[in-house]
Design an enzyme around this catalytic site. Structure first.
Site, PDB file in Angstrom:
ATOM      1  N   SER A  53       0.086  -1.750   2.331  1.00 53.95           N
ATOM      2  CA  SER A  53       0.519  -0.382   2.619  1.00 53.95           C
ATOM      3  C   SER A  53       0.652  -0.185   4.116  1.00 53.95           C
ATOM      4  CB  SER A  53      -0.550   0.576   2.077  1.00 53.95           C
ATOM      5  OG  SER A  53      -0.364   1.857   2.601  1.00 53.95           O
ATOM      6  N   TYR A  76      -9.890   3.324   0.903  1.00 50.92           N
ATOM      7  CA  TYR A  76      -8.664   2.790   0.278  1.00 50.92           C
ATOM      8  C   TYR A  76      -7.969   1.822   1.242  1.00 50.92           C
ATOM      9  CZ  TYR A  76      -3.732   2.496  -0.938  1.00 50.92           C
ATOM     10  OH  TYR A  76      -2.471   2.015  -1.201  1.00 50.92           O
ATOM     11  N   LYS A  84      -7.165  -2.487   1.241  1.00 53.57           N
ATOM     12  CA  LYS A  84      -5.888  -3.189   1.500  1.00 53.57           C
ATOM     13  C   LYS A  84      -6.069  -4.240   2.595  1.00 53.57           C
ATOM     14  CE  LYS A  84      -3.406  -1.146  -1.532  1.00 53.57           C
ATOM     15  NZ  LYS A  84      -3.142  -1.908  -2.744  1.00 53.57           N
TER      16      LYS A  84
HETATM   17  P1  NAD Z   1      -0.070   3.448  -9.853  1.00 48.54           P
HETATM   18  O1  NAD Z   1      -1.427   4.054  -9.930  1.00 48.54           O
HETATM   19  O2  NAD Z   1       1.055   4.175 -10.481  1.00 48.54           O
HETATM   20  O3  NAD Z   1      -0.098   1.947 -10.430  1.00 48.54           O
HETATM   21  C1  NAD Z   1      -1.233   1.136 -10.356  1.00 48.54           C
HETATM   22  C2  NAD Z   1      -1.445   0.557 -11.748  1.00 48.54           C
HETATM   23  O4  NAD Z   1      -2.574  -0.309 -11.734  1.00 48.54           O
HETATM   24  C3  NAD Z   1      -1.710   1.631 -12.808  1.00 48.54           C
HETATM   25  O5  NAD Z   1      -0.881   1.395 -13.920  1.00 48.54           O
HETATM   26  C4  NAD Z   1      -3.178   1.434 -13.173  1.00 48.54           C
HETATM   27  O6  NAD Z   1      -3.445   1.797 -14.508  1.00 48.54           O
HETATM   28  C5  NAD Z   1      -3.355  -0.048 -12.895  1.00 48.54           C
HETATM   29  N1  NAD Z   1      -4.727  -0.468 -12.590  1.00 48.54           N
HETATM   30  C6  NAD Z   1      -5.561   0.043 -11.645  1.00 48.54           C
HETATM   31  N2  NAD Z   1      -6.708  -0.656 -11.652  1.00 48.54           N
HETATM   32  C7  NAD Z   1      -6.597  -1.631 -12.592  1.00 48.54           C
HETATM   33  C8  NAD Z   1      -7.456  -2.659 -13.052  1.00 48.54           C
HETATM   34  N3  NAD Z   1      -8.691  -2.826 -12.567  1.00 48.54           N
HETATM   35  N4  NAD Z   1      -7.012  -3.467 -14.033  1.00 48.54           N
HETATM   36  C9  NAD Z   1      -5.767  -3.312 -14.580  1.00 48.54           C
HETATM   37  N5  NAD Z   1      -4.919  -2.354 -14.173  1.00 48.54           N
HETATM   38  C10 NAD Z   1      -5.330  -1.520 -13.181  1.00 48.54           C
HETATM   39  O7  NAD Z   1       0.232   3.176  -8.310  1.00 48.54           O
HETATM   40  P2  NAD Z   1       1.593   2.740  -7.621  1.00 48.54           P
HETATM   41  O8  NAD Z   1       2.066   3.872  -6.793  1.00 48.54           O
HETATM   42  O9  NAD Z   1       2.500   2.104  -8.578  1.00 48.54           O
HETATM   43  O10 NAD Z   1       1.024   1.654  -6.606  1.00 48.54           O
HETATM   44  C11 NAD Z   1       0.986   0.271  -6.926  1.00 48.54           C
HETATM   45  C12 NAD Z   1       0.293  -0.468  -5.802  1.00 48.54           C
HETATM   46  O11 NAD Z   1       0.986  -0.210  -4.581  1.00 48.54           O
HETATM   47  C13 NAD Z   1      -1.158  -0.054  -5.571  1.00 48.54           C
HETATM   48  O12 NAD Z   1      -1.908  -1.195  -5.244  1.00 48.54           O
HETATM   49  C14 NAD Z   1      -1.054   0.882  -4.383  1.00 48.54           C
HETATM   50  O13 NAD Z   1      -2.245   0.904  -3.634  1.00 48.54           O
HETATM   51  C15 NAD Z   1       0.083   0.264  -3.596  1.00 48.54           C
HETATM   52  N6  NAD Z   1       0.778   1.217  -2.729  1.00 48.54           N
HETATM   53  C16 NAD Z   1       1.287   2.369  -3.261  1.00 48.54           C
HETATM   54  C17 NAD Z   1       1.922   3.285  -2.425  1.00 48.54           C
HETATM   55  C18 NAD Z   1       2.468   4.581  -2.960  1.00 48.54           C
HETATM   56  O14 NAD Z   1       2.738   5.480  -2.163  1.00 48.54           O
HETATM   57  N7  NAD Z   1       2.685   4.731  -4.251  1.00 48.54           N
HETATM   58  C19 NAD Z   1       2.035   3.017  -1.049  1.00 48.54           C
HETATM   59  C20 NAD Z   1       1.516   1.825  -0.561  1.00 48.54           C
HETATM   60  C21 NAD Z   1       0.886   0.927  -1.405  1.00 48.54           C
END
Ligand code: NAD
Ligand code: UDP
Length: 339
Positions: free
Chosen positions: A125, A149, A153
């Site tokens: 991120s 958080y 990362k």
């Molecule tokens: P999201 O919450 O929609 O998706 C994450 C998924 O991981 C969910 O489906 C959740 O059920 C699953 N999950 C969480 N812990 C788990 C575990 N222990 N075992 C199995 N499944 C698990 O989030 P997103 O927005 O799709 O983000 C995806 C990734 O990208 C994350 O790692 C997030 O930190 C990173 N990210 C997101 C953003 C953003 O703005 N959306 C920005 C930077 C980084």
């Protein structure tokens, strides 16, 4: 046909990426515990692609369950999305974040070593840059984090850097996302936050459908042209495409690489609000509130390295991002709970 294991594949970024992978001819296996998502997202992806996804409803923190995925499939590469992502919640519940995000990743990397799967893209991120010394942000900027958080990362990036030194067989792409918004243009899949959204665009769309009363804009006294914070908003389908390109790089044998996935353009909170109002076709009530703790004035990527080395270039405009965010919300006022 290569098989990609997508952890967290039912989530917002995961579901759009799974669709992009299926469209490129990859076979996809998903592990997701649905702690922040709904299996319906994957069923809709299957309908859009006209192809099946192999779904394991398991928690990556459970080693025994996770191992079944590796035993039963010949995996060529992993895209690791699974994780908790709410910055504010991570301040209140740091151990929940360390447990979930770190243990799941340690399990994953141990299994990858055991089953000799040496290709991985990791969801990092822009938060790892903290408050950058200048914008645009380049990949070689110093890294600082200020929330549990963000620390998860950075810890995972560090683990992967260490692993790459220890085992040169690994091909690792650290992908630092900026602010994904929008939804697939079909309006079938999109962002489905639990409870009151923390993020700007879902908050606006929920005001527009009448679920929330008004938008609070956190701060109008930042050193930016209109006083509100600037971010690099990227369409979710552009971000998904970035993963497909990162996989090409990984399969070419890249060692460890790090890329920003952003557009290189900064928009203020008011710019986004106005684009959303245009898409929605009516004004959105808002008021200015105090600054939100931890927010930085401006954050946008240099997208040059991803363009030069991956051929990645975001295509969607801010108006198209607003259009697709609204299209998803108005067709699915209750997210995936409709059906
Ligand atoms: P999201 O919450 O929609 O998706 C994450 C998924 O991981 C969910 O489906 C959740 O059920 C699953 N999950 C969480 N812990 C788990 C575990 N222990 N075992 C199995 N499944 C698990 O989030 P997103 O927005 O799709 O983000 C995806 C990734 O990208 C994350 O790692 C997030 O930190 C990173 N990210 C997101 C953003 C953003 O703005 N959306 C920005 C930077 C980084
Ligand atoms: N923001 C806001 N009101 C909200 C949510 C967000 O004013 O209800 C602002 C926030 O202060 C930041 C920008 O919108 O400047 C983007 O915030 P978001 O939480 O979507 O992403 P972040 O950049 O914090 O990861």
């Amino acid at each position: 046909m290569k098989t990609i294991l997508v952890t967290g594949g039912a989530g917002y970024i995961g579901s759009h990426t799974v669709l992009a992978l299926l469209e490129k001819g990859y076979s996809v296996v998903v592990i997701d515990n649905f702690s922040n998502s709904n299996v319906e997202a994957l069923h809709r992806v299957e309908k859009l692609a006209g192809k099946q996804v192999k779904i394991y409803p398991y928690d990556c923190c459970n080693k025994e369950d996770f191992e079944k995925v590796f035993k039963e499939n010949k995996i060529d590469a992993v895209i690791h999305f699974a994780g908790l992502k709410a910055v504010g919640e991570s301040v209140a519940l740091p151990l929940r974040y360390y447990n979930n995000n770190i243990i799941s990743t340690i399990n994953l990397l141990n299994l990858m070593c055991k089953y000799e799967v040496y290709n991985i893209a990791f969801s990092s991120s822009a938060t790892v840059y903290g408050d950058p010394k200048s914008v645009p942000i380049y990949e070689n900027f110093d890294l600082h984090v200020s929330s549990p958080y963000g620390r998860t990362k950075l810890i995972i990036e560090d683990m992967l850097r260490d692993l790459s030194v220890a085992n040169p067989k690994f091909n690792i792409a650290l992908l630092r996302y900026f602010n994904p918004i929008g939804a697939h243009p079909s309006g079938f899949i999109g962002e489905n936050p639990n409870g009151i959204p923390n993020n700007l665009v879902p908050y606006i769309t929920q005001v527009a459908i009448g679920r929330l009363k008004e938008l609070g804009i956190f701060g109008n006294d930042y050193p930016t042209p209109d006083g509100t914070c600037i971010r690099d908003y990227i369409h979710i389908c552009d971000l998904a495409e970035g993963h497909v390109l990162a996989l090409n790089k990984i399969f070419s044998g890249c060692g460890l690489v790090t890329y920003n996935l952003g557009t290189g353009k900064g928009y203020s909170v008011l710019d986004v609000l106005h684009a959303m109002e245009k898409a929605i076709g009516k004004p959105i009530p808002y008021s200015f509130k105090p600054r939100r703790a931890g927010d930085i004035p401006a954050c946008y990527a240099s997208p040059e390295k991803a363009f030069e080395e991956l051929g990645f270039k975001a295509k969607y405009t801010i108006d198209e991002m607003a259009r697709d965010s609204w299209n998803w919300q108005k067709n699915n006022p209750n997210g995936y709970e409709n059906k």
